[in-house]
Structure formats: structure tokens, C-alpha cells
Write a protein that holds these residues in place. Sequence first.
Motif, PDB file in Angstrom:
ATOM      1  N   THR A 182      -4.144 -10.455   5.195  1.00 23.09           N
ATOM      2  CA  THR A 182      -3.919  -9.661   3.988  1.00 23.09           C
ATOM      3  C   THR A 182      -5.163  -8.867   3.602  1.00 23.09           C
ATOM      4  OG1 THR A 182      -4.439 -11.599   2.619  1.00 23.09           O
ATOM      5  CG2 THR A 182      -2.105 -11.136   3.056  1.00 23.09           C
ATOM      6  N   TYR A 184      -7.276  -7.429   5.719  1.00 23.51           N
ATOM      7  CA  TYR A 184      -7.255  -6.230   6.553  1.00 23.51           C
ATOM      8  C   TYR A 184      -6.121  -5.283   6.160  1.00 23.51           C
ATOM      9  CZ  TYR A 184     -10.878  -8.021   9.634  1.00 23.51           C
ATOM     10  OH  TYR A 184     -12.074  -8.464  10.131  1.00 23.51           O
ATOM     11  N   LEU A 185      -4.965  -5.847   5.822  1.00 23.02           N
ATOM     12  CA  LEU A 185      -3.850  -5.002   5.382  1.00 23.02           C
ATOM     13  C   LEU A 185      -4.201  -4.277   4.084  1.00 23.02           C
ATOM     14  CD1 LEU A 185      -0.804  -7.357   6.095  1.00 23.02           C
ATOM     15  CD2 LEU A 185      -1.291  -5.172   7.220  1.00 23.02           C
ATOM     16  N   GLU A 187      -7.186  -3.447   2.992  1.00 24.84           N
ATOM     17  CA  GLU A 187      -8.185  -2.405   3.238  1.00 24.84           C
ATOM     18  C   GLU A 187      -7.565  -1.185   3.905  1.00 24.84           C
ATOM     19  OE1 GLU A 187     -12.203  -2.231   5.873  1.00 24.84           O
ATOM     20  OE2 GLU A 187     -12.226  -3.538   4.127  1.00 24.84           O
ATOM     21  N   SER A 188      -6.580  -1.426   4.761  1.00 27.88           N
ATOM     22  CA  SER A 188      -5.970  -0.314   5.501  1.00 27.88           C
ATOM     23  C   SER A 188      -4.871   0.394   4.721  1.00 27.88           C
ATOM     24  CB  SER A 188      -5.394  -0.830   6.827  1.00 27.88           C
ATOM     25  OG  SER A 188      -6.403  -1.418   7.630  1.00 27.88           O
ATOM     26  N   TYR A 189      -4.077  -0.379   3.940  1.00 28.67           N
ATOM     27  CA  TYR A 189      -2.886   0.201   3.326  1.00 28.67           C
ATOM     28  C   TYR A 189      -2.843   0.042   1.808  1.00 28.67           C
ATOM     29  CZ  TYR A 189      -1.399  -0.049   8.197  1.00 28.67           C
ATOM     30  OH  TYR A 189      -1.338   0.094   9.563  1.00 28.67           O
ATOM     31  N   GLY A 190      -3.873  -0.561   1.221  1.00 30.23           N
ATOM     32  CA  GLY A 190      -3.874  -0.761  -0.222  1.00 30.23           C
ATOM     33  C   GLY A 190      -3.483  -2.174  -0.597  1.00 30.23           C
ATOM     34  N   ARG A 192      -1.159  -3.217  -2.559  1.00 28.07           N
ATOM     35  CA  ARG A 192       0.295  -3.410  -2.581  1.00 28.07           C
ATOM     36  C   ARG A 192       0.948  -2.242  -1.864  1.00 28.07           C
ATOM     37  NH1 ARG A 192       2.279  -4.843  -8.647  1.00 28.07           N
ATOM     38  NH2 ARG A 192       1.239  -2.877  -9.140  1.00 28.07           N
ATOM     39  N   ALA A 194       1.769  -3.855   1.191  1.00 28.34           N
ATOM     40  CA  ALA A 194       1.648  -4.361   2.562  1.00 28.34           C
ATOM     41  C   ALA A 194       1.267  -5.836   2.659  1.00 28.34           C
ATOM     42  CB  ALA A 194       0.643  -3.499   3.336  1.00 28.34           C
TER      43      ALA A 194
END
Length: 449
Positions: A182, A184-185, A187-190, A192, A194
Motif C-alpha cells: 500500500t 508503493y501504491l 506513492e504511485s497512485y495516491g 485513495r 488504489a
Amino acid sequence: MVGIDRSVLEGWIVKPFAHTTTPGRRIELGLRQNAAQFTLLVVVNALVGGMLGQERTVLPLLGEQVFGVRAYTAGLSFILVFGVAKAATNYFAGTWSDRFGRKPVLIAGWLVAVPVPLLLIWAPSWGWVIVANVLLGISQGLTWSTTVVMKIDLVGPARRGFAMGLNEAAGYGAVAVTALATGYLAESYGLRPAPFLLGIAFAAIGLGLSTLAVRETHGHARLEAASHVARADGRHDHLHSELTNGEVFVQTSFREPALSSASQAGLVNNLNDGLAWGLFPILFAAAGLSVSKIGLLAALYPAVWGAGQLITGALSDRWGRKWMIACGMWLQAVALGIIALSSSFEYWAVAAVMLGAGTAMVYPTLLASIGDVAHPAWRARAVGTYRLWRDGGFAVGALLAGIVADAFGIRAAIWAIASLTASSGLIVAVRMYETHRHTTTVQKESTDG
């Protein structure tokens, strides 16, 4: 290992449990004899841990950056309500699993978990996050408590520490992996939605497996109760099989030295976890660490905690419970002191490893000690009472850490919890006796010789 046909059990399994055992199925105790179901329950508990792990990195940052929650006490409110809900549900989970069977309680826990990630994704205010964490606490209390009880039911007394090590390793290993993922998710996609999509998948798979594949284990506990052998030293003679709910609560909480020592140690242990969950990400962010590095630190502690239990649970079956618990509490206290003194990623990483190792020494060993002492007839209720106190530590830790942090800063809160942790280890060293029968027998033979 001990085995008995279902026909023998029918005379003393009460009617509410009669439907929970598959007709013609032979009931046996032992890890090898129940390997398939035990492995399935390990997988289910990993999914339970994943539901908790989806919050570890992201939620403190969500509160601060999205909802503008600045006060530490207010920011830790989600842990407070989670701890209260989980602690109370733990207690009732033990009673309900004795009354209705283990499997229905497990399924109910997964049903409660389903809306949690959806609420976290769509929450328009911090109040919605609080509601989600009440549901998460109820779900965790029902699912995690029940998988613990079911594994204790299956394996019998010989390898209880190893079984609890596997159970907790699966759960907290999943917490670690999910916390890392979570991070890494996010940092990459915000922040919420993801990170919380993982929670949706965990809830769906967990509910499906629990409904379709998990089998009831209450008959195994009845079998062990029928063949239960009293301790040679007579220590548990007063703890006969017929105890009321109130008597179980009093013995586990206050009166019985080993049970009550384990209960207070469990509470203080989760003070640490509540502190790590709620304040460590904020401390790390204030030092300028990236979200991915915060996620790595948030994952490192439960990763060592989870993997270490594969070793410590089995070692407690060989070396005993008492000193594993006391030394684990002291190691946690030292680790917290290092975190309070440090300001760099490297030192915090070392301290996270130490904190995870200390927790690994304590977590499965406390559960195994409860299983050692509690009679099979009321063991589920004893586990529920212990977990009431242990997970109440989330609430106490959130409240205490938040108040101290608001008044004196995060580092002062860490020092306060470190002091309590060291004191808890001292209580175990002074008051608790060795609960593992093999170790007790070896010690007695050595003394007699």
C-alpha cells in the motif's frame, strides 16, 4: 495422536454442535492429522492480517493530509475505536464460538469486513473512517480470535506453540506485505483508492474460503476435554472444567498468575503496536522520509514479527513460555528507546527489526500459555478474555500516546510506552510460572534428581 469416532462423541456433544461435525468423519488431534484444514486456516488468517495491513501505512497520512487531522489524540481516534471494538468482540467471539460453533463466527466476521475498504475509499469525512474502523475491529475480533481457537482445537497440546507461531506469522506477515504494497501504491497512485482495492480482494477471498472450505473444529476441543490430563504438580486442580463466564473472566484477568500475567503483557504489547501504527508514520514523515520509505519501515516491524514467530513459537515448545515472554518485552522496550533517540532511516530500520523480534518472542508464546493453562471446556472463553485485554491495548495505547504526544511530543510518548513495556516484562518475570508441561516436567525431574 488421540483419535475417536464421531459415534463416541455424540453422547457428550450438546445439540447446538451436533450439526457441525461431518457424519462419519473421524476426529483426531494433531498437526499432521489435520494438516489440510490447518493450512487452510493459516491462509484465511493471512487474509485477516491483510485487512489490517491495508491501513498501516496509509491511514495516518490520510488523516493528516486529506482530512486535516492535526492533533495526535484526534488522529489516533481510528486506532482507539478499532481497539475498543476488537477487544470487546474478542471476548464475545470466545463465548459465541462455544455456543454456536467456530465456523459461523468466522463467517460473520468476514461479512462485517466487506464494507470496510469501500468506506475507506469513499469516506467524505474523518467520521466515516472512524465507522470503518469500528467495523474493522469487530471483524478482526471475530475472524482472528476464531482462527486462533480453531488451530488450538486441531493441534492438541503437544505443538501448541508452533501452531500459534504459524498462525500469527501468517497474519502479521500479511500485515507487513500489505503495508509495504500500500505504501508503493499510495506513492504511485495516491492515498485513495488504489491501496484499499487490496482490502476488497482480501474480504472476497476470505469470505469464500471460510464459507465453502473451512470445517467446524469444536468437536476436536470436546475430544481433548474428554482426554484431558491434570498437571502433575496439581497447580490447576482448582480450575475444573465447569467454570461460568464470570469465573473464566476473573481467572484469566486477575486471579490465576499465569493467565493474568499473560493478559497484562498482551495489553502492553499492543500499546506498542498502537503507538507504531498511529505515530511512527507521522514521526518518519516529519523527518522528511518519502511515503515508500515510510511504508518500508511500517512493513519491516511486522515482517520480522511475522516471520520470527515461525521460530519463537516452536522454541517455546522446547524452552518454555515464561522467559521467552519476559525477554521479548524487554527487547521491545530497548527498541522503542532507540526509535525515540534516533532521527535516521538506518537506525529506525534496526530498531524496527528489534521491535519485531521482541514481539515475535511474545505474541505466539502468550497465546500458547493461555492454551496451556485453560481447560479445553472453557479455553475459547479464556482466549477471548485474553484477547479482550490484549487488543484493549490498541485503545489504551492510542489514548495514552496521543495525550502524551500532544502535551510533550511524539518522542516523549515513545519513552512512556517503553517504560511501561519494561515494567510489564518485570511483572512476567516475578509473577508468572512456567506453563508448558514438558518444560515443567524436565525442571521437576532435574530438581528431584
